[in-house]
Structures are given as C-alpha cells and as structure tokens.
Design a protein around this motif. Structure first.
Motif, PDB file in Angstrom:
ATOM      1  N   ASN A 145       0.829  -1.201   0.000  1.00  0.00           N
ATOM      2  CA  ASN A 145       0.000   0.000   0.000  1.00  0.00           C
ATOM      3  C   ASN A 145       0.870   1.260   0.000  1.00  0.00           C
ATOM      4  O   ASN A 145       1.750   1.423   0.852  1.00  0.00           O
ATOM      5  N   LEU A 146       0.619   2.160  -0.967  1.00  0.00           N
ATOM      6  CA  LEU A 146       1.463   3.344  -1.120  1.00  0.00           C
ATOM      7  C   LEU A 146       1.364   4.294   0.064  1.00  0.00           C
ATOM      8  O   LEU A 146       2.359   4.902   0.476  1.00  0.00           O
ATOM      9  N   VAL A 147       0.179   4.452   0.620  1.00  0.00           N
ATOM     10  CA  VAL A 147      -0.006   5.324   1.777  1.00  0.00           C
ATOM     11  C   VAL A 147       0.814   4.815   2.956  1.00  0.00           C
ATOM     12  O   VAL A 147       1.510   5.574   3.643  1.00  0.00           O
ATOM     13  N   LEU A 148       0.726   3.489   3.185  1.00  0.00           N
ATOM     14  CA  LEU A 148       1.477   2.899   4.295  1.00  0.00           C
ATOM     15  C   LEU A 148       2.983   2.939   4.032  1.00  0.00           C
ATOM     16  O   LEU A 148       3.779   3.128   4.960  1.00  0.00           O
ATOM     17  N   GLN A 149       3.371   2.770   2.767  1.00  0.00           N
ATOM     18  CA  GLN A 149       4.789   2.876   2.417  1.00  0.00           C
ATOM     19  C   GLN A 149       5.341   4.248   2.778  1.00  0.00           C
ATOM     20  O   GLN A 149       6.418   4.372   3.379  1.00  0.00           O
TER      21      GLN A 149
END
Length: 481
Positions: free
Chosen positions: A440-444
């Motif tokens: 997940n990009l947000v979590l990354q």
C-alpha cells in the motif's frame, strides 16, 4: 567575548535563515502540489522555457553589487543609493529587451502563447529590483528575521492568487500570476520592514569599486544560470513541453530540500565568513562545521526521497505525473553535493577571491558541454543521470582552492561527511526492507518516513555525532525566539 558574540549572532542568523528558507520552500511545495493537481505538465513546461531568460536578466540586474556591499567592511549611504539606481535602470532595460524579443522566443520554440507570457512575466524583474537594496541592508545587519517575514508573506500571497486563478480555469496564467504577486508582496514587505530609503544619487566612484568586485560574480552568476537552465532550452526545443514539464517539476521537488539548505548556508554564513575573512583557521573551522551540519540533513533526506519517490509522486501529484518518478530518483542524488559546493564557493567569496570562484565555474564548461552532447539525444532519463555524474565531478573541483588556500580540501571534507553516509546506508536498508513487505502506497510513505527518521537518528546517536546534539539545541533556541 567577541567569539561568543559572533557565535550567538551566527546561531541566530542561521536559525532565522532556516525558518525563512524552510517555510518558503514548504509553502511553495504545497502550492506546487495543488497547482500540479489542477494544471497540466505542458503548463509547467511553458514557464520552464522562460526560466532561463528571467534568470539571466535577474543576474544582470543584481550584477554581484549587493554581494560586494556585504563583503565590504565600511559602506556609505551613497553606495546603497548607487546600487538602487543601477538596479532600477538595468531592470527597465531588460524588461524592454524581453518585451520586444518575445515574438522571436515564441517563434524559436514554436509556442505562440510564449509572446504574451514573456511580456507579462518579465514585469517581475522590475518588482524584484525595487527591493534588492533593502534585502542587502538587512543581510548586512544579519536581520534574517525581517527577510523571513517578507519572503513568507510573498509566498503566501503569490500561492493564494495562483491557486485561485487555477481553480477558475486560467491555466498557465495561474503560474504567471503566482510569480508576479509573490514578487510584489515580498518587495512591499521589505520596504516596510527596512528603515532605509533611497536618495536618487549615483556615484561613479562607488559603482566602479562595487563593480570591480561584482563583475566576477556577475560572470560566475551568468554561467551558473546557464548551467542550471540550458537544459530547459534544449528540452523545450527538441522535446515536448510535457516532457519539459516533467523535468522541471522533478527538478523543483529535488531542490526543495537541497536548494533550501544551500540557500540557508549561502545567505547566513556569507556575512559571518566575511567578518573573519583574514583568519584562515577560523574560516576553515566554520566551513567544516557548516558542511557537517548540511551533510547531517541532506544525505539522508535525499536518499529517503529517492526510496519513497513512487508514493510521494503518485499520492501528491496523481497518476498524470507518474513519468517523473525515475527523474526525481536520479535528480535528488545530484542535489546531495549542492550545499557542500555552496560552502566551498562561499568561502572564496567571503575571503575576497571572486576571481577564483569564476575560475572554478568556468573550468566546468567542457564537462557540461560533453555531458549535453552525450545525454540530450538519449532522452530525459539519460540527462538526469548525467546531472548526477557532473555534480560529483563539480564537487571535487569546488574543493580544490579551499584545500590549497585553507587546508580544507576534498579528503577532509569527505571525512567530515563519512559518518552521515554510514548512518544513511543503515537507514536506507531498513526502509528498503520495509517497502518489500508493504504494498500500500499510503502505508509505504507513512511507515517509510517514520522508520527512516528513527533509524537515522538512532544511528547518529550510536556514532555519537555532535550535530545531533547541536540540532536539538537549535530547536530549543528557535522555540525561545
């Protein structure tokens, strides 16, 4: 007692210069994100084409005379008035040059809109010229608090006007409005905050003296602007305006941190270095401390941006800007050397050796030409990889004269930077491993930023780096201010 006073003045100056640069850059970054989500890459490409013409004109207007006044130990009101009159006359001249050259610029790039854009945008030259002396006067007084206020107000005013214009469908004109309103608001604030007022006096003797020092800086400044913007000309001519838009936005994002730290060092340390220009040991010591401090920030920050480029671009700018991800990843590493190079060249200027500054810059020309010949036909990615290679070579060249004159050359500077490189490698490994398990990009972006910061600071603590302690002390002093 004098050393204590100088250290206190230097610390206060650096704090307010940092507030200025980071606040303005952060604000411009936010405004740039909002505008990029509304506007098209082509809009940024059109303004990118004009960047070199505005930058070269601005360099002629300043001509290094303001820096010459700062470098002087004694100054008269006539000196300031001479600079003011010169700035106004030259700004008017270059406005007329750009006004009548606009149709030819438009024809060369085969972009009809450039005619009106050039004529309107170049009015910012005149607005900026009105406040050069006020800014110089405040710099001499190391009153970066007033400069910070004017810059932040200009950024906010320009940003709000640009966003309102973009929301109302004005397209590329939103960027023009942003730049003009920013210059207007900032100049008005500098006049209000500075107690200096011009008298229409012009001294030929004062001008000759200032220009004798500033002419070398003018040549170096022109050359630097050509180096920074010549790729805009080539990309604007041989590639699409969208491609240039990707390049200019990636360059702008890479410059947010490195350019900010470089500007802080250049603005805050120049008057301080000038005050001890005859003490070689103290000059080298100050330069060493500033290089270590800039390495503390810039090496890990650039690395973290490269590692998290995909979530940064996708989440902030949307998928229409996805083509700039690889460009950003390479450009950030070319900017690692920027603050260090600024300190090396600032050292020469403060010591009254702009001739050596110019000699170093001119010696870079063959390397730049070779890089352009090789990379421009290969595409934009090849161009930015070329930036990384040439930046590393330029850093080596910039350390030559500081090493020869002050015993603070390439080897000593690399030793100063090595502990921060080691801590950064540890940080990079932790963030890379995390990204392999988080899709997940947000979590990354969230966990990558937090993990990177914690890991880096922990490693700096393990290595017992003094800069970590100094940064904590700076934040405490800023809070008291």
């Amino acid at each position: 007692m004098q050393n204590t006073s100088l250290k206190s003045t230097a610390t206060k100056g650096i704090i307010w210069s940092a507030v200025d640069k980071f606040a303005v850059q952060l604000g411009q970054f936010v405004v740039g994100i909002v505008l990029a989500r509304i506007l098209l890459p082509e809009d940024f490409g059109l303004i990118g084409i004009l960047a070199i013409f505005i930058a070269i004109s601005q360099t002629f207007i300043e001509s290094g005379l303001g820096t010459g006044l700062i470098q002087r130990q004694s100054r008269s009101d006539v000196d300031f008035s001479t600079l003011f009159v010169f700035n106004l006359l030259v700004s008017g001249f270059f406005y007329l040059v750009l006004f009548f050259s606009a149709p030819f610029i438009s024809a060369f790039f085969e972009q009809p809109r450039l005619t009106d854009l050039t004529r309107i945008l170049s009015s910012s030259l005149f607005l900026n010229a009105f406040a050069i002396v006020q800014r110089t006067k405040l710099t001499i007084l190391i009153d970066f608090k007033s400069i910070a206020k004017s810059n932040v107000i200009g950024m906010v005013a320009g940003g709000l006007c640009g966003i309102i214009a973009a929301v109302n469908g004005l397209g590329v004109w939103s960027l023009v409005i942003q730049m003009i309103m920013s210059s207007l608001a900032s100049s008005m604030c500098l006049w209000f905050l500075s107690n200096w007022r011009p008298s229409i006096a012009f001294s030929q003797e004062s001008f000759k003296s200032l220009f004798g020092y500033g002419s070398r800086l003018l040549m170096a400044g022109l050359y630097a602007q050509l180096l920074n913007n010549v790729y805009n000309i080539c990309l604007g001519k041989f590639y699409s305006t969208a491609s240039l838009g990707y390049y200019t936005r990636a360059k702008s994002m890479a410059d947010v941190s490195a350019g900010t730290i470089g500007s802080i060092l250049q603005q805050a340390t120049f008057p301080i270095l000038t005050s001890v220009q005859h003490d070689k040991e103290k000059l080298a010591s100050i330069c060493s401390r500033m290089i270590r401090m800039s390495a503390f920030f810039i090496i890990p920050l650039m690395t973290l941006i490269a590692l998290l480029a995909k979530p940064i671009v996708t989440l902030l700018l949307t998928d229409k800007w996805i083509s700039l991800i690889p460009l950003l990843q390479w450009l950030v590493f070319s900017r690692v050397f920027l603050p260090i190079s600024v300190m090396n060249l600032n050292l020469l200027n403060a010591a009254g050796r702009p001739d050596l500054y110019l000699k170093v810059d001119l010696s870079k020309l063959p390397i730049t030409v070779i890089a352009m010949i090789i990379t421009i036909p290969l595409g934009i990615k090849a161009i930015v990889i070329g930036h990384v290679i040439t930046s590393a070579l330029f850093f080596v060249m910039n350390t030559y004269f500081p090493g020869k004159l002050y015993g603070y050359g390439l080897i000593r500077q690399l030793k100063d930077m090595l502990p921060f490189l080691i801590a950064t490698i540890g940080m990079a490994i932790s963030v890379f491993v995390m990204s392999c398990f988080v899709d997940n990009l947000v979590l990354q972006l969230f966990f990558g930023s937090i993990l990177g910061l914690i890991t880096y600071l922990f490693l700096c603590w393990l290595l017992k780096l003094e800069e970590l302690k100094e940064v904590c002390q700076l934040f405490l002093k800023l809070k008291k201010e």
